[in-house]
Scaffold this motif. Structure first.
Motif, PDB file in Angstrom:
ATOM      1  N   ALA A 166       0.828  -1.218   0.000  1.00  0.00           N
ATOM      2  CA  ALA A 166       0.000   0.000   0.000  1.00  0.00           C
ATOM      3  C   ALA A 166       0.855   1.259   0.000  1.00  0.00           C
ATOM      4  CB  ALA A 166      -0.940  -0.011   1.201  1.00  0.00           C
ATOM      5  N   TYR A 167       2.017   1.218   0.661  1.00  0.00           N
ATOM      6  CA  TYR A 167       2.873   2.406   0.687  1.00  0.00           C
ATOM      7  C   TYR A 167       3.451   2.682  -0.698  1.00  0.00           C
ATOM      8  CZ  TYR A 167       6.612   5.614   2.001  1.00  0.00           C
ATOM      9  OH  TYR A 167       7.450   6.707   2.086  1.00  0.00           O
ATOM     10  N   THR A 168       3.905   1.633  -1.385  1.00  0.00           N
ATOM     11  CA  THR A 168       4.416   1.812  -2.745  1.00  0.00           C
ATOM     12  C   THR A 168       3.329   2.369  -3.650  1.00  0.00           C
ATOM     13  OG1 THR A 168       5.852  -0.116  -2.395  1.00  0.00           O
ATOM     14  CG2 THR A 168       5.596   0.670  -4.651  1.00  0.00           C
ATOM     15  N   ARG A 169       2.134   1.817  -3.545  1.00  0.00           N
ATOM     16  CA  ARG A 169       1.029   2.309  -4.369  1.00  0.00           C
ATOM     17  C   ARG A 169       0.694   3.760  -4.043  1.00  0.00           C
ATOM     18  NH1 ARG A 169      -3.481  -1.104  -2.893  1.00  0.00           N
ATOM     19  NH2 ARG A 169      -2.234  -2.442  -1.536  1.00  0.00           N
ATOM     20  N   GLY A 186       4.105  -4.308  15.081  1.00  0.00           N
ATOM     21  CA  GLY A 186       3.197  -4.623  13.984  1.00  0.00           C
ATOM     22  C   GLY A 186       3.467  -3.769  12.760  1.00  0.00           C
ATOM     23  N   CYS A 187       2.474  -3.612  11.922  1.00  0.00           N
ATOM     24  CA  CYS A 187       2.600  -2.851  10.675  1.00  0.00           C
ATOM     25  C   CYS A 187       2.676  -1.363  10.979  1.00  0.00           C
ATOM     26  CB  CYS A 187       1.413  -3.145   9.759  1.00  0.00           C
ATOM     27  SG  CYS A 187       1.391  -2.139   8.266  1.00  0.00           S
ATOM     28  N   THR A 188       3.793  -0.726  10.616  1.00  0.00           N
ATOM     29  CA  THR A 188       3.982   0.692  10.914  1.00  0.00           C
ATOM     30  C   THR A 188       3.191   1.598   9.970  1.00  0.00           C
ATOM     31  OG1 THR A 188       5.993   0.639   9.553  1.00  0.00           O
ATOM     32  CG2 THR A 188       6.269   0.388  11.939  1.00  0.00           C
ATOM     33  N   GLY A 240      -5.240   0.228   1.119  1.00  0.00           N
ATOM     34  CA  GLY A 240      -5.442  -1.174   1.456  1.00  0.00           C
ATOM     35  C   GLY A 240      -6.589  -1.309   2.435  1.00  0.00           C
ATOM     36  N   ASP A 241      -6.432  -2.247   3.374  1.00  0.00           N
ATOM     37  CA  ASP A 241      -7.447  -2.445   4.411  1.00  0.00           C
ATOM     38  C   ASP A 241      -6.741  -2.442   5.760  1.00  0.00           C
ATOM     39  OD1 ASP A 241      -9.447  -3.195   6.130  1.00  0.00           O
ATOM     40  OD2 ASP A 241     -10.139  -4.903   4.946  1.00  0.00           O
ATOM     41  N   PRO A 242      -6.681  -1.271   6.428  1.00  0.00           N
ATOM     42  CA  PRO A 242      -5.936  -1.175   7.687  1.00  0.00           C
ATOM     43  C   PRO A 242      -6.449  -2.102   8.782  1.00  0.00           C
ATOM     44  CG  PRO A 242      -7.240   0.821   7.285  1.00  0.00           C
ATOM     45  CD  PRO A 242      -7.268   0.013   6.028  1.00  0.00           C
ATOM     46  N   SER A 243      -7.703  -2.542   8.682  1.00  0.00           N
ATOM     47  CA  SER A 243      -8.239  -3.448   9.709  1.00  0.00           C
ATOM     48  C   SER A 243      -7.579  -4.822   9.658  1.00  0.00           C
ATOM     49  CB  SER A 243      -9.751  -3.599   9.541  1.00  0.00           C
ATOM     50  OG  SER A 243     -10.075  -4.275   8.329  1.00  0.00           O
ATOM     51  N   CYS A 265       2.023  -8.207   4.804  1.00  0.00           N
ATOM     52  CA  CYS A 265       0.981  -7.685   5.686  1.00  0.00           C
ATOM     53  C   CYS A 265      -0.344  -7.703   4.924  1.00  0.00           C
ATOM     54  CB  CYS A 265       1.309  -6.263   6.141  1.00  0.00           C
ATOM     55  SG  CYS A 265      -0.027  -5.444   7.042  1.00  0.00           S
ATOM     56  N   PRO A 266      -1.309  -8.509   5.343  1.00  0.00           N
ATOM     57  CA  PRO A 266      -2.577  -8.611   4.586  1.00  0.00           C
ATOM     58  C   PRO A 266      -3.259  -7.270   4.367  1.00  0.00           C
ATOM     59  CG  PRO A 266      -2.450 -10.338   6.266  1.00  0.00           C
ATOM     60  CD  PRO A 266      -1.284  -9.416   6.511  1.00  0.00           C
ATOM     61  N   GLY A 267      -3.186  -6.381   5.354  1.00  0.00           N
ATOM     62  CA  GLY A 267      -3.828  -5.082   5.216  1.00  0.00           C
ATOM     63  C   GLY A 267      -3.187  -4.202   4.157  1.00  0.00           C
ATOM     64  N   CYS A 268      -1.866  -4.296   4.010  1.00  0.00           N
ATOM     65  CA  CYS A 268      -1.149  -3.476   3.032  1.00  0.00           C
ATOM     66  C   CYS A 268      -1.159  -4.107   1.636  1.00  0.00           C
ATOM     67  CB  CYS A 268       0.286  -3.252   3.482  1.00  0.00           C
ATOM     68  SG  CYS A 268       0.428  -2.166   4.917  1.00  0.00           S
ATOM     69  N   LEU A 269      -1.421  -5.408   1.563  1.00  0.00           N
ATOM     70  CA  LEU A 269      -1.495  -6.083   0.267  1.00  0.00           C
ATOM     71  C   LEU A 269      -2.923  -6.132  -0.263  1.00  0.00           C
ATOM     72  CD1 LEU A 269       0.922  -9.103   0.872  1.00  0.00           C
ATOM     73  CD2 LEU A 269       1.420  -6.905  -0.214  1.00  0.00           C
ATOM     74  N   ALA A 270      -3.884  -5.715   0.578  1.00  0.00           N
ATOM     75  CA  ALA A 270      -5.293  -5.794   0.160  1.00  0.00           C
ATOM     76  C   ALA A 270      -5.584  -4.793  -0.961  1.00  0.00           C
ATOM     77  CB  ALA A 270      -6.191  -5.495   1.357  1.00  0.00           C
TER      78      ALA A 270
END
Length: 324
Positions: free
Chosen positions: A249-252, A284-286, A294-297, A319-324
């Motif tokens: 998600a950060y790259t995107r 965890g995910c920073t 993505g989906d922060p949840s 990280c599932p939230g950042c890859l969502a």
């Protein structure tokens, strides 16, 4: 075989306000003739990573807590200061971001350009002066025979940056580290400088590490790209793959922030919030508090996400939230 192989590099700053986790478990490699881009916001750990390799992290408060940096079979992190000085400036050179603080205001440019030749090649006098003049001409400074005897304050900011580039290239290093090398240059001179660095790559097999905020630069000159956030690499991939198929998600978010990609008339996209305080990192995910694509949840909590190879040559924090 890699010219430089960095494994699990960790650098922290011990301050009165706590321990700043500037670089955590960073690994990458670069081969002769390759160009590697390291991108991310200010404070993500890009520059500290490269300063650590060259022994330029101030101690105290800085301290390298672990890792290896194998350069041509030698671990840079275990070398004495004397041994490292024999490599730094000769085999590995660095172009610093701010020429105002990197050039000595009391020394003529000629003396500063000739100094690495005297230290590393025992080259002095007329021969060294001729090489210094040629180096200035290569980076686009007009009338170099006269300008070389000037002091730094007699140059504009862009010209001082070109002097820094000439100083880094004059010993023909095997590895060139560029910390925002074209920040103070206009577009025309920027292209000249990038073309010069690329020519050195092809002629001498020089490996280049670009530290930059400018995604347009890395898209043009880099073979591989590392995306850093909060002291860690969150995504690593070949250039074409990263721009075609960004996963994290950060790259995107970084790619979506490029003004040229925006629809005309619509508000510019910006990444919400601020980068985290590296002395108070949550487990965890920073990127979770700023994750809007993505989906922060679903973001990982409790421990940092692992960097996994999702596709051949394409690594990303799992990280599932950042890859969502």
């Amino acid at each position: 075989m890699p010219l430089l192989d960095v494994r699990n590099l960790t650098t922290r700053f011990h301050t009165r306000h706590g321990i700043v986790h500037a670089v955590e478990d960073v690994s990458f490699s670069i081969k002769p003739g390759e160009a590697l881009g390291i991108v991310g916001e200010s404070g993500s750990g890009k520059s500290v990573t490269c300063y650590s390799l060259l022994g330029l992290v101030p101690a105290p408060p800085g301290r390298i807590h672990g890792g290896q940096a194998i350069f041509d079979g030698v671990d840079l992190l275990k070398l004495s200061e004397r041994s490292l000085r024999g490599i730094r400036g000769k085999r590995i050179a660095m172009i610093f971001q701010d020429p105002m603080t990197s050039l000595n205001p009391y020394m003529r440019v000629s003396a500063q350009l000739m100094e690495p030749l005297a230290l590393h090649e025992n080259c002095r006098g007329k021969v060294a002066l001729e090489r210094a003049i040629a180096a200035l001409a290569e980076v686009g400074i007009s009338d170099p025979e006269k300008r070389i005897h000037s002091y730094p304050h007699e140059f504009s900011g862009g010209m001082r940056q070109r002097v820094m580039i000439a100083m880094a290239l004059i010993t023909r290093p095997e590895l060139l580290i560029c910390d925002e090398p074209t920040t103070a240059l206009d577009v025309t001179v920027q292209k000249q400088v990038l073309d010069l660095i690329r020519a050195r790559q092809h002629e001498l097999g020089t490996a280049v590490i670009f530290i930059t905020h400018d995604l347009a630069v890395v898209s043009e000159v880099c073979d591989h790209i590392n995306v850093m956030y909060a002291g860690r690499i969150v995504e690593r991939a070949p250039r074409a793959e990263l721009f075609k198929n960004p996963l994290h998600a950060y790259t995107r978010s970084l790619l979506k922030s490029i003004p040229a990609t925006q629809t005309k008339g619509e508000p510019l996209y910006t990444i919400q919030g601020l980068p985290p305080d590296l002395s108070r990192l949550a487990a965890g995910c920073t990127f979770q508090p700023r994750n809007s694509l993505g989906d922060p949840s679903l973001c990982v909590s409790g421990s940092a996400p692992r960097l996994d190879e999702i596709q051949p040559g394409h690594w990303v924090q799992n990280c599932p939230g950042c890859l969502a």
